[in-house]
Design a protein around this motif. Structure first.
Motif, PDB file in Angstrom:
ATOM      1  N   GLN A 140      24.030  52.742  15.487  1.00 17.95           N
ATOM      2  CA  GLN A 140      24.420  53.088  16.856  1.00 17.95           C
ATOM      3  C   GLN A 140      23.428  52.488  17.836  1.00 17.95           C
ATOM      4  O   GLN A 140      22.306  52.132  17.476  1.00 17.95           O
ATOM      5  CB  GLN A 140      24.466  54.605  17.039  1.00 17.95           C
ATOM      6  CG  GLN A 140      23.126  55.281  16.778  1.00 17.95           C
ATOM      7  CD  GLN A 140      23.172  56.778  16.993  1.00 17.95           C
ATOM      8  OE1 GLN A 140      23.169  57.235  18.123  1.00 17.95           O
ATOM      9  NE2 GLN A 140      23.213  57.531  15.891  1.00 17.95           N
ATOM     10  N   SER A 141      23.856  52.348  19.070  1.00 18.72           N
ATOM     11  CA  SER A 141      22.961  51.864  20.109  1.00 18.72           C
ATOM     12  C   SER A 141      22.170  53.025  20.687  1.00 18.72           C
ATOM     13  O   SER A 141      22.459  54.186  20.427  1.00 18.72           O
ATOM     14  CB  SER A 141      23.755  51.160  21.209  1.00 18.72           C
ATOM     15  OG  SER A 141      24.670  52.060  21.810  1.00 18.72           O
ATOM     16  N   SER A 219      14.489  58.990  26.193  1.00 21.21           N
ATOM     17  CA  SER A 219      15.007  57.810  25.505  1.00 21.21           C
ATOM     18  C   SER A 219      15.359  58.197  24.072  1.00 21.21           C
ATOM     19  O   SER A 219      14.779  59.118  23.497  1.00 21.21           O
ATOM     20  CB  SER A 219      13.978  56.676  25.507  1.00 21.21           C
ATOM     21  OG  SER A 219      12.790  57.086  24.839  1.00 21.21           O
ATOM     22  N   GLY A 220      16.329  57.506  23.510  1.00 19.74           N
ATOM     23  CA  GLY A 220      16.751  57.824  22.153  1.00 19.74           C
ATOM     24  C   GLY A 220      18.047  57.118  21.839  1.00 19.74           C
ATOM     25  O   GLY A 220      18.413  56.130  22.486  1.00 19.74           O
ATOM     26  N   PHE A 221      18.742  57.631  20.834  1.00 21.50           N
ATOM     27  CA  PHE A 221      20.003  57.027  20.425  1.00 21.50           C
ATOM     28  C   PHE A 221      21.170  57.903  20.842  1.00 21.50           C
ATOM     29  O   PHE A 221      21.040  59.111  21.023  1.00 21.50           O
ATOM     30  CB  PHE A 221      19.980  56.751  18.931  1.00 21.50           C
ATOM     31  CG  PHE A 221      18.997  55.671  18.584  1.00 21.50           C
ATOM     32  CD1 PHE A 221      19.316  54.339  18.789  1.00 21.50           C
ATOM     33  CD2 PHE A 221      17.736  55.983  18.110  1.00 21.50           C
ATOM     34  CE1 PHE A 221      18.392  53.334  18.527  1.00 21.50           C
ATOM     35  CE2 PHE A 221      16.806  54.993  17.842  1.00 21.50           C
ATOM     36  CZ  PHE A 221      17.137  53.660  18.046  1.00 21.50           C
ATOM     37  N   VAL A 222      22.323  57.270  20.993  1.00 18.25           N
ATOM     38  CA  VAL A 222      23.443  57.890  21.686  1.00 18.25           C
ATOM     39  C   VAL A 222      23.856  59.235  21.090  1.00 18.25           C
ATOM     40  O   VAL A 222      24.161  60.177  21.821  1.00 18.25           O
ATOM     41  CB  VAL A 222      24.650  56.927  21.731  1.00 18.25           C
ATOM     42  CG1 VAL A 222      25.850  57.607  22.366  1.00 18.25           C
ATOM     43  CG2 VAL A 222      24.300  55.679  22.523  1.00 18.25           C
ATOM     44  N   SER A 223      23.867  59.349  19.771  1.00 20.31           N
ATOM     45  CA  SER A 223      24.314  60.604  19.160  1.00 20.31           C
ATOM     46  C   SER A 223      23.425  61.777  19.541  1.00 20.31           C
ATOM     47  O   SER A 223      23.837  62.934  19.454  1.00 20.31           O
ATOM     48  CB  SER A 223      24.349  60.470  17.635  1.00 20.31           C
ATOM     49  OG  SER A 223      23.058  60.299  17.094  1.00 20.31           O
ATOM     50  N   SER A 302      33.214  59.871  17.126  1.00 20.28           N
ATOM     51  CA  SER A 302      33.096  60.829  18.229  1.00 20.28           C
ATOM     52  C   SER A 302      31.673  60.910  18.760  1.00 20.28           C
ATOM     53  O   SER A 302      31.445  61.387  19.873  1.00 20.28           O
ATOM     54  CB  SER A 302      33.570  62.215  17.777  1.00 20.28           C
ATOM     55  OG  SER A 302      32.631  62.828  16.903  1.00 20.28           O
ATOM     56  N   LEU A 303      30.715  60.436  17.966  1.00 21.06           N
ATOM     57  CA  LEU A 303      29.310  60.430  18.363  1.00 21.06           C
ATOM     58  C   LEU A 303      28.851  59.031  18.790  1.00 21.06           C
ATOM     59  O   LEU A 303      27.661  58.760  18.888  1.00 21.06           O
ATOM     60  CB  LEU A 303      28.432  60.924  17.207  1.00 21.06           C
ATOM     61  CG  LEU A 303      28.674  62.366  16.749  1.00 21.06           C
ATOM     62  CD1 LEU A 303      27.891  62.667  15.477  1.00 21.06           C
ATOM     63  CD2 LEU A 303      28.294  63.343  17.857  1.00 21.06           C
ATOM     64  N   VAL A 304      29.825  58.150  19.029  1.00 17.86           N
ATOM     65  CA  VAL A 304      29.544  56.761  19.405  1.00 17.86           C
ATOM     66  C   VAL A 304      28.655  56.114  18.343  1.00 17.86           C
ATOM     67  O   VAL A 304      27.679  55.422  18.649  1.00 17.86           O
ATOM     68  CB  VAL A 304      28.882  56.673  20.797  1.00 17.86           C
ATOM     69  CG1 VAL A 304      29.046  55.274  21.376  1.00 17.86           C
ATOM     70  CG2 VAL A 304      29.473  57.687  21.762  1.00 17.86           C
ATOM     71  N   THR A 305      28.995  56.364  17.096  1.00 21.08           N
ATOM     72  CA  THR A 305      28.230  55.858  15.960  1.00 21.08           C
ATOM     73  C   THR A 305      29.171  55.096  15.042  1.00 21.08           C
ATOM     74  O   THR A 305      30.244  55.584  14.693  1.00 21.08           O
ATOM     75  CB  THR A 305      27.575  57.019  15.192  1.00 21.08           C
ATOM     76  OG1 THR A 305      26.674  57.707  16.070  1.00 21.08           O
ATOM     77  CG2 THR A 305      26.803  56.522  13.992  1.00 21.08           C
TER      78      THR A 305
END
Length: 336
Positions: A140-141, A219-223, A302-305
């Protein structure tokens, strides 16, 4: 003379039968100390498998780990999550490093954090080389977010504030040297700004700090914050993806802002270093089945993953590549 020959022959037969039996259904691996670990593959796993998450509950790694535990089929045994947080993920990670290599205890870790830890000084050695890669399932981004009532409407607003107020912009990072830390450090370096990094033991803690107004940015990852974006509590200002996410079409990429920075994040499964190859192969098959499960795929979407499966060899090769990418910028996240 005949009795001696008969006795000798009998001993050879017994030895051959013993070695044949051992080789037929027991996986073994010689450890660094010369000891051999045996796992009876006919009865593996022998009870509940423990999957260690080295961060607090509720973060991105924890979310993926719990999904895997729900959908994996380990021969009618269960997989449970054990959150062992602290010291940027190093406490839980080192516990698995020291565990018995019997396949009963595994680690799910941010691959970025596992690889960067050596370069940040979190580990004296490359800790991922003290473990055995099993598989990686998703990518994931990442990005930077602010609370819904933040004065910062865009990433440009952040940059302008930080330029005029060096080291006053507080950025929450879930773990020293983790993906979130790398994202914010490279963003700050590329934008030419100085910020104040505030480390937390996990995403849940940094989210709480952002919601409570104790930090300016996370900052972090989308989920780690997608649900909060959907609920209108957070706003995402920029993404590390190579293009805009379908689920977040209004969020620009760093590249669109003139910052040459693309980073996709994985969560990987690791085992203690001397775990037999037979166990790794077995887990590979079970995890690949998870990656092909439509319910798991839908949940990750659903978690953009993205579900993007790597077997043990592919996973190890990716870590080697990531290590070479992080090494030149290690000083950005080590504070040197």
């Amino acid at each position: 003379m005949m009795k001696r020959i008969t006795l000798f022959t009998f001993m050879i037969i017994v030895a051959v039968l013993f070695l044949t039996a051992c080789g037929s259904d027991v996986g073994s691996e010689t450890g660094d100390n010369g000891s051999e670990t045996d796992v009876d593959m006919d009865n593996y796993p022998d009870g509940t498998v423990r999957l260690v998450v080295p961060y607090s509950a509720g973060g991105g790694t924890d979310t993926v780990g719990r999904a895997i535990a729900e959908y994996i089929d380990v021969d009618n045994e269960s997989m449970i999550i054990a959150n062992i947080e602290g010291s940027g993920g190093s406490i839980g990670t080192k516990e698995v490093v020291d565990e018995s290599p019997d396949g009963q205890t595994l680690l799910i870790h941010s691959v970025t954090a596992a690889v960067s830890g050596y370069h940040t000084g979190l580990y004296d050695e490359r800790v991922w080389k003290q473990l055995k890669p099993v598989a990686a399932l998703v990518s994931q981004s990442g990005g930077i977010v602010v609370s819904a009532d933040s004065e910062f409407e865009t990433a440009e607003d952040l940059i302008e504030f930080a330029e005029n107020n060096p080291n006053e912009l507080s950025v929450g990072v879930p773990g020293i040297g983790g993906g979130g830390h790398i994202i914010s450090a490279i963003f700050a370096d590329s934008a030419g700004i100085d910020v104040n990094f505030v480390p937390f033991d996990g995403s849940a803690d940094s989210r709480a700090a952002l919601a409570g107004g104790h930090i300016d940015v996370m900052s972090g990852f989308v989920s780690e914050f997608y649900d909060f974006i959907q609920d209108g509590e957070f706003r995402m200002l920029a993404s590390t993806g190579s293009e805009r996410a379908e689920q977040l079409p209004d969020v620009p990429t760093f590249s669109e802002l003139g910052i040459d920075f693309v980073l996709n994040h994985r969560n990987g499964i690791y085992a203690p270093a001397d775990t037999p190859d037979e166990v790794i192969d077995y887990l590979n098959k079970r995890l690949q089945e998870v990656s092909e499960n439509q319910e798991f795929i839908d949940l990750m979407n659903s978690l953009v993953t993205e579900v993007d499966y790597l077997n043990a060899e592919e996973f190890e090769a990716e870590m080697e590549s990531l290590d070479s990418i992080i090494e030149p910028v290690g000083h950005l996240i080590s504070g040197e």
